[in-house]
Enzyme design. Structure first.
Site, PDB file in Angstrom:
ATOM      1  N   HIS A   1      36.695 -16.499 -59.678  1.00 53.98           N
ATOM      2  CA  HIS A   1      36.050 -17.404 -60.635  1.00 53.98           C
ATOM      3  C   HIS A   1      35.372 -16.600 -61.734  1.00 53.98           C
ATOM      4  O   HIS A   1      34.130 -16.562 -61.824  1.00 53.98           O
ATOM      5  CB  HIS A   1      35.010 -18.271 -59.923  1.00 53.98           C
ATOM      6  CG  HIS A   1      35.580 -19.390 -59.119  1.00 53.98           C
ATOM      7  ND1 HIS A   1      36.101 -20.526 -59.697  1.00 53.98           N
ATOM      8  CD2 HIS A   1      35.721 -19.535 -57.775  1.00 53.98           C
ATOM      9  CE1 HIS A   1      36.524 -21.348 -58.742  1.00 53.98           C
ATOM     10  NE2 HIS A   1      36.314 -20.766 -57.573  1.00 53.98           N
TER      11      HIS A   1
ATOM     12  N   SER B   1      34.739 -17.082 -54.349  1.00 52.67           N
ATOM     13  CA  SER B   1      34.101 -18.043 -53.460  1.00 52.67           C
ATOM     14  C   SER B   1      35.204 -18.884 -52.834  1.00 52.67           C
ATOM     15  O   SER B   1      35.592 -19.923 -53.366  1.00 52.67           O
ATOM     16  CB  SER B   1      33.116 -18.927 -54.239  1.00 52.67           C
ATOM     17  OG  SER B   1      32.531 -19.892 -53.390  1.00 52.67           O
TER      18      SER B   1
ATOM     19  N   ARG C   1      22.673 -24.262 -51.582  1.00 49.98           N
ATOM     20  CA  ARG C   1      23.149 -25.606 -51.200  1.00 49.98           C
ATOM     21  C   ARG C   1      23.612 -25.607 -49.752  1.00 49.98           C
ATOM     22  O   ARG C   1      23.245 -26.488 -48.969  1.00 49.98           O
ATOM     23  CB  ARG C   1      24.295 -26.021 -52.122  1.00 49.98           C
ATOM     24  CG  ARG C   1      24.964 -27.351 -51.773  1.00 49.98           C
ATOM     25  CD  ARG C   1      26.352 -27.411 -52.387  1.00 49.98           C
ATOM     26  NE  ARG C   1      27.238 -26.405 -51.816  1.00 49.98           N
ATOM     27  CZ  ARG C   1      28.384 -26.004 -52.382  1.00 49.98           C
ATOM     28  NH1 ARG C   1      28.762 -26.502 -53.547  1.00 49.98           N
ATOM     29  NH2 ARG C   1      29.147 -25.106 -51.779  1.00 49.98           N
TER      30      ARG C   1
ATOM     31  N   CYS D   1      41.646 -19.917 -58.881  1.00 53.06           N
ATOM     32  CA  CYS D   1      41.209 -19.991 -57.493  1.00 53.06           C
ATOM     33  C   CYS D   1      42.144 -20.883 -56.671  1.00 53.06           C
ATOM     34  O   CYS D   1      43.304 -20.546 -56.488  1.00 53.06           O
ATOM     35  CB  CYS D   1      39.755 -20.437 -57.414  1.00 53.06           C
ATOM     36  SG  CYS D   1      38.990 -20.006 -55.821  1.00 53.06           S
TER      37      CYS D   1
ATOM     38  N   GLU E   1      34.887 -17.355 -64.641  1.00 55.93           N
ATOM     39  CA  GLU E   1      34.137 -18.238 -65.531  1.00 55.93           C
ATOM     40  C   GLU E   1      32.757 -18.602 -64.987  1.00 55.93           C
ATOM     41  O   GLU E   1      31.943 -19.193 -65.711  1.00 55.93           O
ATOM     42  CB  GLU E   1      34.936 -19.528 -65.776  1.00 55.93           C
ATOM     43  CG  GLU E   1      34.913 -20.552 -64.665  1.00 55.93           C
ATOM     44  CD  GLU E   1      35.783 -20.208 -63.464  1.00 55.93           C
ATOM     45  OE1 GLU E   1      35.755 -20.957 -62.475  1.00 55.93           O
ATOM     46  OE2 GLU E   1      36.497 -19.187 -63.503  1.00 55.93           O
TER      47      GLU E   1
END
Length: 310
Positions: free
Chosen positions: A235, A192, A249, A142, A237
């Protein structure tokens, strides 16, 4: 595949509950084999979450892997306890004299800041230069991928009009490359990020090979130097609920955040998200460890390995 970690690493208990073979330091010292040595430069704020995710991803080969957690000395983490970092992480300046079979540079929540204004940028540049001569193959994740492409190839990131956030469909560009061996023609992976590396610049650079991309999310996977440098823009993972946690959040902070694309069933954030990317995420790391680390790394890392020949 056994992963060797410190005896009292907190995420070890979670891995063992998931039937992942975690070998403690005492048993590892009695193995009559040389384990694959991988360093993890963890730049993510919630370091224990990233430890768990990366260790899971590395747990799918029959090789013994010795993981060293690495930190920059020029930055103080605000989201992970100092005691955890001091106990389980090595400063780069203390490990740079060693050779590693593989190395992973994670993302970081600094993507909207110019690279040169990141407080640990100079140290990260030193680390990325060090990987060229001390590591067989390095994965950049990323923001780490954006940083690596900028530092090594001069290709800068650009700001996106809105956050690229969700689970996107990708296609494999070249099935003959071992890194994507076993992949389906199309696969899914989470993204993201607020910034991107323009695909047309990567396409135009003959030093870089694009292995997978997406109509919606752009380049996902590319490599250089025959796999000595690997860049993953998303991502893979991430856990099932990582995007959910990020979304809720940011909502809780009152931020203007769109719902993650193609993530919640029926776009309902109250329904548990489907996990649609784990198999290909595991394949990336297994192929990397097998074809780009284990099969090309010298047996004697402390002899005279030539890491610059490719």
């Amino acid at each position: 595949m056994p992963i060797r970690v410190q005896n009292d690493l907190p995420v070890r208990e979670i891995l063992e509950r998931e039937n992942i073979f975690v070998m403690d330091e005492d048993r590892a010292t009695h193995q009559q084999i040389r384990p694959i040595r991988i360093g993890l430069l963890n730049l993510m704020p919630l370091k224990e979450d990233t430890e768990l995710q990366i260790l899971r991803s590395l747990s799918n080969t029959p090789l013994q892997i010795d993981v060293t957690f690495v930190r920059v000395g020029s930055h103080v983490s605000k989201n992970t306890s100092t005691s955890h970092i001091l106990k389980f992480y090595e400063k780069f300046e203390d490990i740079k004299k060693y050779k590693f079979d593989g190395f992973i540079i994670t993302g970081a929540p600094v993507e909207q800041i110019p690279f040169e204004e990141v407080d640990y940028w100079e140290e990260l540049e030193e680390i990325m230069d060090w990987t060229v001569t001390n590591v067989t193959s390095t994965i950049h994740l990323c923001w780490g991928a954006q940083a690596g492409l900028y530092h090594h190839y001069g290709i800068n990131k650009v700001q996106l009009p809105e956050k690229k956030f969700g689970v996107f469909r990708h296609r494999v560009r070249n099935r003959k490359i071992p890194l994507v061996r076993g992949f389906d023609d199309v696969f899914y992976a989470p993204h993201s990020r607020h910034t991107d590396v323009p695909q047309e610049l990567l396409e135009a650079d003959d030093r870089i090979m694009i292995l997978a991309d997406s109509e919606e999310a752009g380049v996902f996977l590319c490599m250089a130097k025959e796999g000595r440098q690997i860049f993953i823009m998303g991502h893979p993972e991430y856990d099932r609920v990582t995007l959910d946690q990020e979304y809720k959040r940011d909502l809780g902070k009152g931020m203007d955040i769109q719902m993650p694309y193609n993530y919640y069933q029926d776009d309902n954030p109250d329904i548990r998200p489907l996990l649609t990317w784990r198999a290909h995420a595991n394949a990336i790391y297994s192929n990397w460890v097998n074809y780009y680390v284990y099969q090309v790394t010298p047996f004697d890392l402390y002899g005279t390995p030539d890491f610059t020949k490719k």
